[in-house]
Design an enzyme around this catalytic site. Structure first.
Site, PDB file in Angstrom:
ATOM      1  N   ARG A 119      60.731  48.173  28.336  1.00 29.83           N
ATOM      2  CA  ARG A 119      61.592  47.162  27.705  1.00 29.83           C
ATOM      3  C   ARG A 119      62.118  46.172  28.753  1.00 29.83           C
ATOM      4  O   ARG A 119      62.265  44.986  28.464  1.00 29.83           O
ATOM      5  CB  ARG A 119      62.759  47.837  26.977  1.00 29.83           C
ATOM      6  CG  ARG A 119      62.317  48.537  25.687  1.00 29.83           C
ATOM      7  CD  ARG A 119      63.392  49.456  25.145  1.00 29.83           C
ATOM      8  NE  ARG A 119      64.507  48.721  24.559  1.00 29.83           N
ATOM      9  CZ  ARG A 119      65.682  49.289  24.256  1.00 29.83           C
ATOM     10  NH1 ARG A 119      65.884  50.572  24.507  1.00 29.83           N
ATOM     11  NH2 ARG A 119      66.633  48.567  23.720  1.00 29.83           N
ATOM     12  N   ARG A 158      64.671  34.804  21.581  1.00 31.56           N
ATOM     13  CA  ARG A 158      64.230  35.776  22.588  1.00 31.56           C
ATOM     14  C   ARG A 158      63.228  35.161  23.556  1.00 31.56           C
ATOM     15  O   ARG A 158      62.924  35.769  24.575  1.00 31.56           O
ATOM     16  CB  ARG A 158      63.531  36.964  21.912  1.00 31.56           C
ATOM     17  CG  ARG A 158      64.473  37.964  21.311  1.00 31.56           C
ATOM     18  CD  ARG A 158      63.689  39.169  20.806  1.00 31.56           C
ATOM     19  NE  ARG A 158      64.464  39.928  19.846  1.00 31.56           N
ATOM     20  CZ  ARG A 158      65.366  40.840  20.180  1.00 31.56           C
ATOM     21  NH1 ARG A 158      65.600  41.115  21.442  1.00 31.56           N
ATOM     22  NH2 ARG A 158      66.038  41.485  19.250  1.00 31.56           N
ATOM     23  N   LYS A 205      75.273  44.110  24.446  1.00 31.50           N
ATOM     24  CA  LYS A 205      75.261  42.823  23.759  1.00 31.50           C
ATOM     25  C   LYS A 205      75.875  42.909  22.355  1.00 31.50           C
ATOM     26  O   LYS A 205      76.693  42.067  21.991  1.00 31.50           O
ATOM     27  CB  LYS A 205      73.812  42.328  23.667  1.00 31.50           C
ATOM     28  CG  LYS A 205      73.672  40.848  23.589  1.00 31.50           C
ATOM     29  CD  LYS A 205      72.341  40.370  24.165  1.00 31.50           C
ATOM     30  CE  LYS A 205      71.150  41.126  23.614  1.00 31.50           C
ATOM     31  NZ  LYS A 205      70.878  40.792  22.203  1.00 31.50           N
ATOM     32  N   ARG A 208      66.547  60.203  22.506  1.00 32.39           N
ATOM     33  CA  ARG A 208      65.648  59.391  21.676  1.00 32.39           C
ATOM     34  C   ARG A 208      64.559  58.776  22.552  1.00 32.39           C
ATOM     35  O   ARG A 208      64.782  58.495  23.729  1.00 32.39           O
ATOM     36  CB  ARG A 208      66.418  58.240  21.001  1.00 32.39           C
ATOM     37  CG  ARG A 208      67.475  58.677  20.018  1.00 32.39           C
ATOM     38  CD  ARG A 208      68.072  57.457  19.315  1.00 32.39           C
ATOM     39  NE  ARG A 208      68.233  56.362  20.272  1.00 32.39           N
ATOM     40  CZ  ARG A 208      68.130  55.069  19.982  1.00 32.39           C
ATOM     41  NH1 ARG A 208      67.864  54.681  18.758  1.00 32.39           N
ATOM     42  NH2 ARG A 208      68.307  54.139  20.897  1.00 32.39           N
ATOM     43  N   ARG A 254      71.913  58.516  27.658  1.00 32.80           N
ATOM     44  CA  ARG A 254      72.336  58.671  26.258  1.00 32.80           C
ATOM     45  C   ARG A 254      71.705  59.913  25.630  1.00 32.80           C
ATOM     46  O   ARG A 254      70.533  60.198  25.834  1.00 32.80           O
ATOM     47  CB  ARG A 254      71.943  57.424  25.458  1.00 32.80           C
ATOM     48  CG  ARG A 254      72.844  56.243  25.748  1.00 32.80           C
ATOM     49  CD  ARG A 254      72.196  54.932  25.389  1.00 32.80           C
ATOM     50  NE  ARG A 254      71.759  54.889  24.017  1.00 32.80           N
ATOM     51  CZ  ARG A 254      72.205  54.024  23.107  1.00 32.80           C
ATOM     52  NH1 ARG A 254      73.095  53.128  23.426  1.00 32.80           N
ATOM     53  NH2 ARG A 254      71.740  54.045  21.891  1.00 32.80           N
TER      54      ARG A 254
END
Ligand SMILES: [Zn+2]
Length: 217
Positions: A171, A88, A13, A160, A127
């Site tokens: 999430r 949101r 995004k 992370r 990642r």
């Protein structure tokens, strides 16, 4: 053009927001930027927001909405804007409609970056971040030549907490609960445009810009 960009974590995004805002020649407005600006300038809203953040609490909608209102009333946003990260939730979306009506305007388009959960998990869980220089690699899409060692500075890579499978799953659940109802809300207004956000970043940008053209953007 007045645009909102929505999409799950890992949809790209932020990156697409930059490209689309540049294409439309409108400011990209993110709540993160607005928060930082208000806090660093010590505005009354910034002071209030900081009090909640320092206490580890969520900033109430009312404070966020007032910050958005102030930002959208600035001259550079008078001919259009791209909102990234706000609204949101459906209550925030209703508040946004109301504040735009107060400003004598309305949203033109809500663009949804569509990526399925498996793809989000694949993107985020791969990642790896360098402990030395902070560069972000990806085990699949941008691998280092030696596993878990940064090609740029030779430091060790780590995953992370945000990129761990369990956090990503949480999430996605939060997104489904709170943000996905926005899709229905804007769909009912006839403002929703879905973009396939899988594949290379440049391809997604092309699809987004093509879609905007049909709306005069
Ligand atoms: Zn490094």
């Amino acid at each position: 053009m007045r645009l909102v960009l929505v999409g799950p974590p890992g949809a790209g995004k932020g990156t697409q927001a930059e490209f689309i805002a540049a294409h439309l020649a409108v400011p990209k407005i993110s709540t993160g930027d607005i928060f930082r600006a208000n806090v660093s300038q010590g505005t009354p809203l910034g002071v209030e927001a900081k009090r909640y953040m320092d206490a580890g609490q969520l900033v109430p909608d009312e404070v966020t909405i007032n910050m958005v209102r102030d930002r959208l009333a600035e001259p550079d946003a008078s001919d259009g804007f791209l909102l990234d990260g706000f609204p949101r939730t459906v209550p925030q979306a209703s508040a946004l409609d109301k504040l735009l009506a107060d400003l004598g305007t309305a949203l033109d388009i809500v663009m949804e970056l569509v990526v399925d959960d498996d793809e989000v998990i694949r993107r985020l869980s791969g990642r790896r971040t360098c402990r030395g220089c902070g560069k972000i690699w990806h085990v699949e899409f941008d691998p280092t030549s030696k596993p878990d060692i940064c090609d740029r500075c030779g430091s060790e890579l780590f995953q992370r907490d945000d990129d761990k499978a369990e956090t990503i799953a949480n999430r996605l659940v939060e997104y489904a609960d709170k943000t996905a109802p926005l899709i229905d809300f804007y769909g009912a207004q006839g403002k929703l445009v879905g973009i396939d956000a899988t594949g290379p970043v440049e391809d997604v940008t092309v699809r987004a810009i093509d879609a905007l053209r049909s709306y005069g953007g």
